[in-house]
Design a protein around this motif. Structure first.
Motif, PDB file in Angstrom:
ATOM      1  N   ARG A  50       0.790  -1.229   0.000  1.00 21.06           N
ATOM      2  CA  ARG A  50       0.000   0.000   0.000  1.00 21.06           C
ATOM      3  C   ARG A  50       0.824   1.281   0.000  1.00 21.06           C
ATOM      4  O   ARG A  50       0.474   2.276   0.611  1.00 21.06           O
ATOM      5  CB  ARG A  50      -1.002   0.030   1.161  1.00 21.06           C
ATOM      6  CG  ARG A  50      -2.238   0.861   0.772  1.00 21.06           C
ATOM      7  CD  ARG A  50      -3.134   1.131   1.950  1.00 21.06           C
ATOM      8  NE  ARG A  50      -4.279   1.946   1.584  1.00 21.06           N
ATOM      9  CZ  ARG A  50      -4.232   3.272   1.451  1.00 21.06           C
ATOM     10  NH1 ARG A  50      -3.118   3.927   1.645  1.00 21.06           N
ATOM     11  NH2 ARG A  50      -5.317   3.931   1.102  1.00 21.06           N
ATOM     12  N   GLU A  51       1.930   1.203  -0.723  1.00 17.94           N
ATOM     13  CA  GLU A  51       2.688   2.414  -1.027  1.00 17.94           C
ATOM     14  C   GLU A  51       1.951   3.175  -2.134  1.00 17.94           C
ATOM     15  O   GLU A  51       2.026   4.387  -2.222  1.00 17.94           O
ATOM     16  CB  GLU A  51       4.100   2.001  -1.476  1.00 17.94           C
ATOM     17  CG  GLU A  51       4.991   3.108  -1.924  1.00 17.94           C
ATOM     18  CD  GLU A  51       5.501   3.960  -0.774  1.00 17.94           C
ATOM     19  OE1 GLU A  51       5.389   3.510   0.390  1.00 17.94           O
ATOM     20  OE2 GLU A  51       5.996   5.055  -1.047  1.00 17.94           O
ATOM     21  N   GLU A  52       1.268   2.401  -2.975  1.00 16.97           N
ATOM     22  CA  GLU A  52       0.417   2.966  -4.018  1.00 16.97           C
ATOM     23  C   GLU A  52      -0.968   2.337  -3.906  1.00 16.97           C
ATOM     24  O   GLU A  52      -1.109   1.251  -3.351  1.00 16.97           O
ATOM     25  CB  GLU A  52       0.979   2.654  -5.415  1.00 16.97           C
ATOM     26  CG  GLU A  52       2.349   3.250  -5.712  1.00 16.97           C
ATOM     27  CD  GLU A  52       2.312   4.752  -5.975  1.00 16.97           C
ATOM     28  OE1 GLU A  52       1.196   5.321  -6.086  1.00 16.97           O
ATOM     29  OE2 GLU A  52       3.402   5.359  -6.067  1.00 16.97           O
ATOM     30  N   VAL A  53      -1.977   3.026  -4.441  1.00 20.97           N
ATOM     31  CA  VAL A  53      -3.317   2.432  -4.485  1.00 20.97           C
ATOM     32  C   VAL A  53      -3.708   2.228  -5.952  1.00 20.97           C
ATOM     33  O   VAL A  53      -3.251   2.964  -6.833  1.00 20.97           O
ATOM     34  CB  VAL A  53      -4.378   3.312  -3.769  1.00 20.97           C
ATOM     35  CG1 VAL A  53      -4.151   3.310  -2.279  1.00 20.97           C
ATOM     36  CG2 VAL A  53      -4.369   4.732  -4.313  1.00 20.97           C
ATOM     37  N   PRO A  54      -4.523   1.206  -6.225  1.00 17.13           N
ATOM     38  CA  PRO A  54      -4.886   0.944  -7.615  1.00 17.13           C
ATOM     39  C   PRO A  54      -5.792   2.036  -8.175  1.00 17.13           C
ATOM     40  O   PRO A  54      -6.562   2.646  -7.443  1.00 17.13           O
ATOM     41  CB  PRO A  54      -5.635  -0.392  -7.544  1.00 17.13           C
ATOM     42  CG  PRO A  54      -6.053  -0.552  -6.136  1.00 17.13           C
ATOM     43  CD  PRO A  54      -5.109   0.238  -5.287  1.00 17.13           C
ATOM     44  N   THR A  55      -5.673   2.270  -9.490  1.00 19.20           N
ATOM     45  CA  THR A  55      -6.557   3.209 -10.171  1.00 19.20           C
ATOM     46  C   THR A  55      -7.917   2.553 -10.376  1.00 19.20           C
ATOM     47  O   THR A  55      -8.949   3.200 -10.334  1.00 19.20           O
ATOM     48  CB  THR A  55      -5.941   3.580 -11.545  1.00 19.20           C
ATOM     49  OG1 THR A  55      -4.579   3.956 -11.333  1.00 19.20           O
ATOM     50  CG2 THR A  55      -6.696   4.718 -12.197  1.00 19.20           C
ATOM     51  N   LYS A  56      -7.870   1.232 -10.579  1.00 10.89           N
ATOM     52  CA  LYS A  56      -9.098   0.472 -10.821  1.00 10.89           C
ATOM     53  C   LYS A  56      -8.854  -0.961 -10.359  1.00 10.89           C
ATOM     54  O   LYS A  56      -7.722  -1.437 -10.394  1.00 10.89           O
ATOM     55  CB  LYS A  56      -9.401   0.505 -12.323  1.00 10.89           C
ATOM     56  CG  LYS A  56     -10.618  -0.254 -12.777  1.00 10.89           C
ATOM     57  CD  LYS A  56     -10.903   0.020 -14.262  1.00 10.89           C
ATOM     58  CE  LYS A  56     -12.004  -0.864 -14.802  1.00 10.89           C
ATOM     59  NZ  LYS A  56     -11.544  -2.215 -15.143  1.00 10.89           N
ATOM     60  N   GLY A  57      -9.916  -1.640  -9.923  1.00  5.80           N
ATOM     61  CA  GLY A  57      -9.785  -3.020  -9.486  1.00  5.80           C
ATOM     62  C   GLY A  57      -9.598  -3.135  -7.982  1.00  5.80           C
ATOM     63  O   GLY A  57      -9.563  -2.126  -7.282  1.00  5.80           O
ATOM     64  N   GLN A  58      -9.515  -4.369  -7.522  1.00  7.53           N
ATOM     65  CA  GLN A  58      -9.488  -4.626  -6.081  1.00  7.53           C
ATOM     66  C   GLN A  58      -8.251  -5.405  -5.667  1.00  7.53           C
ATOM     67  O   GLN A  58      -7.821  -6.314  -6.366  1.00  7.53           O
ATOM     68  CB  GLN A  58     -10.689  -5.484  -5.712  1.00  7.53           C
ATOM     69  CG  GLN A  58     -11.984  -4.710  -5.692  1.00  7.53           C
ATOM     70  CD  GLN A  58     -12.920  -5.255  -4.628  1.00  7.53           C
ATOM     71  OE1 GLN A  58     -12.633  -6.255  -3.994  1.00  7.53           O
ATOM     72  NE2 GLN A  58     -14.045  -4.581  -4.430  1.00  7.53           N
ATOM     73  N   ILE A  59      -7.719  -5.057  -4.496  1.00  7.69           N
ATOM     74  CA  ILE A  59      -6.630  -5.837  -3.901  1.00  7.69           C
ATOM     75  C   ILE A  59      -7.002  -6.147  -2.470  1.00  7.69           C
ATOM     76  O   ILE A  59      -7.312  -5.232  -1.698  1.00  7.69           O
ATOM     77  CB  ILE A  59      -5.311  -5.043  -3.842  1.00  7.69           C
ATOM     78  CG1 ILE A  59      -4.967  -4.508  -5.218  1.00  7.69           C
ATOM     79  CG2 ILE A  59      -4.185  -5.922  -3.306  1.00  7.69           C
ATOM     80  CD1 ILE A  59      -3.702  -3.690  -5.206  1.00  7.69           C
ATOM     81  N   SER A  60      -6.965  -7.419  -2.119  1.00 10.24           N
ATOM     82  CA  SER A  60      -7.137  -7.717  -0.700  1.00 10.24           C
ATOM     83  C   SER A  60      -5.893  -8.422  -0.178  1.00 10.24           C
ATOM     84  O   SER A  60      -5.270  -9.232  -0.861  1.00 10.24           O
ATOM     85  CB  SER A  60      -8.400  -8.533  -0.452  1.00 10.24           C
ATOM     86  OG  SER A  60      -8.235  -9.849  -0.896  1.00 10.24           O
ATOM     87  N   VAL A  61      -5.512  -8.023   1.028  1.00 11.17           N
ATOM     88  CA  VAL A  61      -4.382  -8.639   1.726  1.00 11.17           C
ATOM     89  C   VAL A  61      -4.882  -9.024   3.108  1.00 11.17           C
ATOM     90  O   VAL A  61      -5.395  -8.172   3.839  1.00 11.17           O
ATOM     91  CB  VAL A  61      -3.183  -7.667   1.834  1.00 11.17           C
ATOM     92  CG1 VAL A  61      -2.047  -8.297   2.631  1.00 11.17           C
ATOM     93  CG2 VAL A  61      -2.689  -7.252   0.453  1.00 11.17           C
TER      94      VAL A  61
END
Ligand code: ADP
Ligand code: ADP
Length: 228
Positions: A50-61
């Motif tokens: 999470r140094e960057e966030v996505p422009t589109k789409g999903q990320i789960s950790v």
């Protein structure tokens, strides 16, 4: 434990660094991320910690949708992810001990607990007897071991390593890889971007290849697959 669904990352200058990446990385996997310079590897890693966030789409950790995290939850999620860089990034004015302890001091652990835990991880990386040295008094390999100790001191579930052997000679690199393998064996997921063909082709693991912002290959016990 890490899942991306149709993730795009476009930087403010218009560069499309990732173009629709979907992937799942399970608990306790060891994954190499390979590909040409500029392909999107660092961006892929930065999105996970999470140094960057996505422009589109999903990320789960670990079940958290980290693209849409409430600000107060960010430190909590970050603590569960250890990060290691090519250039070590130790604080130059602090000793090895202090560099590692720092990560525990910010969460206000008791001094006694900190001391026990820091010496435990310095022992694990083979640097117990150099705890009081400054980074400038340590070799590159030793500095990277301190960085690894710092990354694991909070017992994270994931280690993100961006070219951790990039500044090290081959023999020192192998020592670092053995250490990462041991940490993985003890239960930590490892995602490592690398250009080290010898390591990838000898220590066979899952290989994800990224080119031009796309995952172009994803193989269990894969090969490096490039001539650079
Ligand atoms: P790799 O790690 O594979 O070399 P990166 O993820 O660093 O690739 O970069 C992917 C693309 O995004 C490249 O074209 C790079 O120049 C661009 N890029 C990376 N970071 C930024 C940024 N902060 N701003 C603009 N463009 C960037
Ligand atoms: P235990 O299960 O009793 O903790 P281990 O042999 O797994 O025994 O670990 C020995 C020490 O190393 C423990 O104190 C543990 O906290 C630490 N340790 C184990 N695995 C990791 C890891 N992946 N990252 C950081 N520290 C670890």
């Amino acid at each position: 434990m890490i899942e991306m669904q149709d993730v795009w990352k476009t930087y403010p200058n218009g560069t499309h660094a990732l173009r629709g990446v979907s992937v799942q990385i399970d608990r306790n996997e060891f994954v190499y991320v390979v590909g040409p310079s500029g392909a999107g590897k660092s961006t892929f890693m930065k999105l996970i910690y999470r140094e960057e966030v996505p422009t589109k789409g999903q990320i789960s950790v670990n079940g958290f949708n980290i693209g849409r995290l409430k600000p107060r939850k960010i430190p909590y999620v970050r603590r569960n992810i250890g990060v290691i860089f090519q250039d070590f990034r130790l604080l130059p004015k602090l000793t090895a001990y202090e560099n590692v302890a720092f990560a525990l001091e910010v969460i206000e652990a008791p001094k006694k607990v900190i001391k026990k835990r820091v010496m435990e991880v310095l022992d694990l990386v083979g640097l117990k007897n150099k705890a009081n040295r400054d980074p400038s008094q340590l070799s590159g390999g030793e500095q990277q071991r301190v960085a690894i100790a710092r990354a694991i001191v909070n017992n994270p579930s994931v280690i993100i390593a961006d070219e951790p052997t990039g500044n090290l000679d081959p023999e020192t690199s192998w020592g670092i890889m053995q250490l990462l393998d041991e940490i993985n064996f003890r239960g930590t997921t490892i995602v490592m971007a690398t250009h080290n063909k010898d390591i990838v082709n000898s220590m066979r693991k899952r290989v994800i290849a990224i080119e031009h912002g796309h995952i172009v290959r994803d193989e269990q016990r894969g090969e490096y697959g490039y001539d650079f």
